[in-house]
Scaffold this motif. Structure first.
Motif, short mmCIF file in Angstrom:
data_model
loop_
_atom_site.label_atom_id
_atom_site.label_comp_id
_atom_site.label_asym_id
_atom_site.label_seq_id
_atom_site.Cartn_x
_atom_site.Cartn_y
_atom_site.Cartn_z
N HIS A 277 76.83 26.01 115.03
CA HIS A 277 76.42 25.15 113.93
C HIS A 277 75.29 24.22 114.38
CE1 HIS A 277 76.68 23.04 110.21
NE2 HIS A 277 77.30 21.97 110.68
N LEU A 278 75.45 23.63 115.56
CA LEU A 278 74.42 22.73 116.09
C LEU A 278 73.11 23.46 116.32
CD1 LEU A 278 76.38 20.59 118.70
CD2 LEU A 278 75.41 19.82 116.55
N GLU A 279 73.21 24.68 116.81
CA GLU A 279 71.98 25.43 117.06
C GLU A 279 71.24 25.70 115.77
OE1 GLU A 279 72.75 28.90 119.38
OE2 GLU A 279 72.52 27.76 121.22
N LEU B 129 71.45 23.85 112.96
CA LEU B 129 70.95 22.59 112.43
C LEU B 129 69.71 22.12 113.18
CD1 LEU B 129 74.10 20.35 111.90
CD2 LEU B 129 72.57 21.25 110.16
N ALA B 130 69.79 22.25 114.50
CA ALA B 130 68.71 21.72 115.31
C ALA B 130 67.56 22.70 115.43
CB ALA B 130 69.23 21.38 116.71
N LEU B 131 67.83 23.98 115.17
CA LEU B 131 66.84 25.04 115.41
C LEU B 131 66.33 24.96 116.83
CD1 LEU B 131 65.03 25.44 112.02
CD2 LEU B 131 66.58 27.00 113.15
N VAL B 132 67.28 24.73 117.72
CA VAL B 132 67.03 24.66 119.15
C VAL B 132 68.27 25.29 119.77
CG1 VAL B 132 67.33 22.98 121.01
CG2 VAL B 132 65.48 22.70 119.42
N ASP B 133 68.08 26.17 120.74
CA ASP B 133 69.28 26.80 121.26
C ASP B 133 69.70 26.20 122.60
OD1 ASP B 133 67.94 29.82 122.81
OD2 ASP B 133 67.19 27.77 122.72
N PHE B 134 70.95 26.37 122.93
CA PHE B 134 71.45 25.83 124.19
C PHE B 134 70.88 26.60 125.36
CE2 PHE B 134 74.54 22.53 123.42
CZ PHE B 134 74.79 22.65 122.06
N GLY B 135 70.88 27.91 125.22
CA GLY B 135 70.25 28.73 126.25
C GLY B 135 71.11 29.05 127.44
N ARG C 206 76.58 20.22 129.63
CA ARG C 206 75.88 18.94 129.57
C ARG C 206 76.19 18.23 128.26
NH1 ARG C 206 71.36 21.30 132.53
NH2 ARG C 206 70.38 21.98 130.62
N LEU C 207 76.28 18.98 127.18
CA LEU C 207 76.62 18.37 125.89
C LEU C 207 78.01 17.76 125.97
CD1 LEU C 207 76.18 17.83 122.82
CD2 LEU C 207 77.31 19.99 122.40
N THR D 194 68.07 33.50 106.69
CA THR D 194 68.82 32.76 107.70
C THR D 194 68.78 33.50 109.02
OG1 THR D 194 70.81 33.82 106.88
CG2 THR D 194 70.40 31.57 106.16
N LEU D 195 69.00 32.75 110.08
CA LEU D 195 69.03 33.34 111.40
C LEU D 195 70.22 34.28 111.48
CD1 LEU D 195 68.33 30.30 113.74
CD2 LEU D 195 66.85 32.25 113.37
N LYS E 5 69.51 34.89 125.54
CA LYS E 5 68.10 34.55 125.39
C LYS E 5 67.81 33.24 126.12
CE LYS E 5 69.38 33.23 120.69
NZ LYS E 5 69.48 31.86 120.40
#
Lengths: 147, 493
Positions: A50-52, A54-60, A67-68, A134-135, A146
């Protein structure tokens, strides 16, 4: 007067560090920012996804998720503060009136300059890929493959 | 390509379909082939190729701002010369200036005679440059530039201490003005309610001069106050007996190095011996300050970084499947781990189920922290005196052993509460450590009393006579910079 207080305070390294805690909080409040082991809570996988989105940024990577979790555990220390009856503060200038300038056009007409910095431009338009798609949903394995 | 219009070829160059050099060579080649037309009397091949090279450099640089920040414009309007742009942690997130895309910044003191003598190192050049020290951050490039005499003043940003931290570690003056005094127009926003442009100089008088140019209402930044601001010359205090200096006891944390602690104590005694009233005060919520800052900062960052989607400016990747896919890939490529980490943390705190418990809670704690300062200043204290950093500059190889969040929590410990309260603060270099490295102390003033704050700081600076960095070994024949005259000029008032 200061000299006596100074000798007392500055000679006792542990003295001043504990600070204020009205209710028993988590572990020690040292500067390092590391949470005691029992404070580290896991963030569920669906929240991660969900966070990924919303943020359109991935944890990777799993390290990023860890860390989160540490960051959240760190933030949990705020629970120890008694904030009953305290209003949230949005700005230190809350007692002042926000400046509003008169509604007159004084500048603009700079489309050329603004378009200069964009990679894909067509005449006076910014070009974007199609929206409303959507992604794709990824399973956990793909989530971290990725980078 | 040669048959296209100017506009089309310009787009092609920007998209990287062809480089300036390639295009130039195509033209030159065709000129040679059509020599029989006798159209050219001179072909400036070398000049053209050199200009193509320069053009390529410009394209590589990527984003070129179409406007100047207000603070930059104000300096230019007063005749300042822009020497360049300085390095920093990416998006000002960090306390080491080690996480930028252009690489880490090295502290000039790593190469100073004072440090090397203590380390018993051979002169620069004979030693591998592996154990250099960090500048602190995030405005480390600015601090290093000023410290190494390459410019007279530099701008930085200060959201949690990013100007004061590197100032302390690089032995220069770092000023954070009161929030609302200096325009943020053109300052990439991190935390809109805490950011301010910072000023780095080699002496307090210079910082006051720059502040005089920059302060004042800007109609392009509605968070600047409308009170009239006059530029000022700092008086030279001779009598500090009417001053009340507060020492916040909660700032004495276990992690504070004994050297910084001892200098802090020495400074307090100095004020007292000259007649000032020096008292211990309490800022009860200090230990929660860094946590509160962490929540508010990441939350605002999550919002402010949303504008970087690759569409209007900045890096953009090649994915064209959908806007979301393009944004996600662009942001993954364009942001480093630190920035992404903060965005994700911030989004977590802003989730519906977390908003009340984290974000609103932090805003409430912020008020408690701001009130702590108000109470102390209302009790008659003029200026607070605290350390700026936990210790002197550390080697890069040591610094990178912990992650950015941990290091930022340590680096910002004494500085971020000031940003949450919006107060002015300045770091002034005091003395060298046993290793020959600078240690600075922080003065915190009342809101909008920047002049008074700087007056006290200037008195302190004169008392401690912080030594000049000795960089002759690497400066070579720029030794005229270090003539003693230069030192005495700024102190003769």
């Amino acid at each position: 007067m200061w000299a006596r207080a100074a000798r007392r305070v500055l000679r006792a390294p542990g003295g001043g560090g504990r600070g204020f805690a009205s209710k028993a909080g988590g572990g020690g409040v040292s500067a390092g920012g590391e949470a005691a082991p029992q404070e580290r809570g896991r963030v569920p996988g669906d929240v991660i996804e969900h966070l990924e989105r919303l943020a359109l940024v991935d944890f990777g990577s799993r390290e990023a998720v860890a860390r989160l979790e540490k960051a959240v555990a760190f933030a949990d220390r705020l629970r120890a503060v008694d904030t009953d009856g305290v209003q949230p503060m949005e700005s230190v200038l809350e007692d002042r009136c926000l400046y509003l300038r008169p509604d007159n056009v004084v500048e603009g007409n700079c489309a050329e300059e603004l378009l200069q910095n964009a990679h894909r431009v067509m005449e006076e338009y910014f070009v974007a890929p199609p929206g409303n798609i959507t992604l794709p949903k990824l399973d956990e394995q793909e989530l971290f493959s990725k980078s | 390509m040669l048959g296209r219009t100017l506009r089309e070829v310009s787009v092609a160059l920007k998209q990287g379909q062809i480089t300036p050099t390639e295009l130039c060579q195509e033209c030159l080649s065709l000129i040679k082939k059509t020599k029989f037309l006798n159209a050219y009397i001179t072909v400036s091949e070398e000049v053209a190729l050199k200009q193509a090279e320069e053009s390529e450099e410009r394209y590589k640089k990527g984003y070129v701002p179409p406007y100047n920040a207000t603070v930059v414009q104000k300096l230019l309007d007063q005749g300042a010369l822009l020497m360049g742009k300085t390095n920093l942690d990416e998006f000002a997130m960090g306390s080491g200036s080690t996480d930028g895309v252009f690489g880490p910044v090295k502290n000039p003191w790593s190469y100073s005679k004072q440090y090397r003598e203590k380390k018993k190192q051979k002169p620069h050049g004979e030693n591998e440059d592996t154990n250099w020290l960090i500048t602190g951050g995030s405005s480390g490039g600015s601090a290093a530039a000023v410290s190494a005499f390459t410019c007279f003043a530099a701008l930085g940003s200060d959201t949690g201490g990013s100007t004061r931290n590197p100032a302390a570690l690089c032995g220069v003056v770092g000023l954070k003005p009161t929030y609302g005094l200096v325009s943020r127009h053109g300052l990439i926003p991190l935390v809109n309610s805490m950011d301010v442009p910072g000023i780095l100089t080699r002496c307090v008088d210079d910082a006051a001069t720059v502040l005089g140019v920059l302060a004042g209402h800007d109609c392009k930044d509605s968070t600047t106050v409308q009170d009239p601001v006059k530029s000022f010359i700092l008086p030279s205090l001779t009598d500090v007996s009417k001053l009340c200096i507060g020492i916040p006891k909660e700032y004495l944390v276990p992690e504070l190095s004994s050297e910084v602690q001892s200098l802090w104590s020495k400074a307090a005694k100095l004020f007292e011996s000259e007649g000032a009233k020096v008292i211990e005060v309490s800022l009860p919520h200090t230990s929660y300050s860094i946590v509160c800052y962490h929540v508010l900062c990441t939350s605002e960052v999550a919002s402010n970084m949303a504008r970087f989607d690759g569409l209007e400016y900045g890096h953009r990747c090649d994915i064209n499947v959908s806007t979301e896919a393009m944004y996600a890939a662009t942001r993954r490529e364009g942001f480093n781990d630190v920035v992404r980490g903060r965005i994700l943390s911030g989004n977590f705190f802003l989730l519906k189920e977390n908003y009340e418990n984290y974000f609103i809670k932090a805003q409430k704690v912020r008020r408690l922290i701001a009130n702590d300062f108000v109470n102390v200043f209302n009790s008659g204290v003029d200026v607070l005196l605290t350390p700026t950093t936990l210790s002197e500059a550390v080697p890069y190889v040591e610094f990178i052993k912990e992650d950015n969040r941990t290091r930022s929590a340590q680096g910002d410990i004494f500085t971020q509460a000031v940003n949450m309260a919006g107060l002015p603060a300045v770091s002034v270099p005091m003395a060298l450590s046993n290793q020959g490295l600078p240690i600075g102390l922080q003065f915190i003033g009342r809101a909008f009393c920047d002049q008074q704050l700087l007056t006290v700081a200037k008195w302190f600076e004169k008392q401690v006579q912080f030594p000049i960095i000795q960089l002759q070994e690497i400066m070579g024949d720029c030794s005229s910079v270090f003539e003693n005259d230069l030192a005495s000029v700024s102190l003769k008032q």
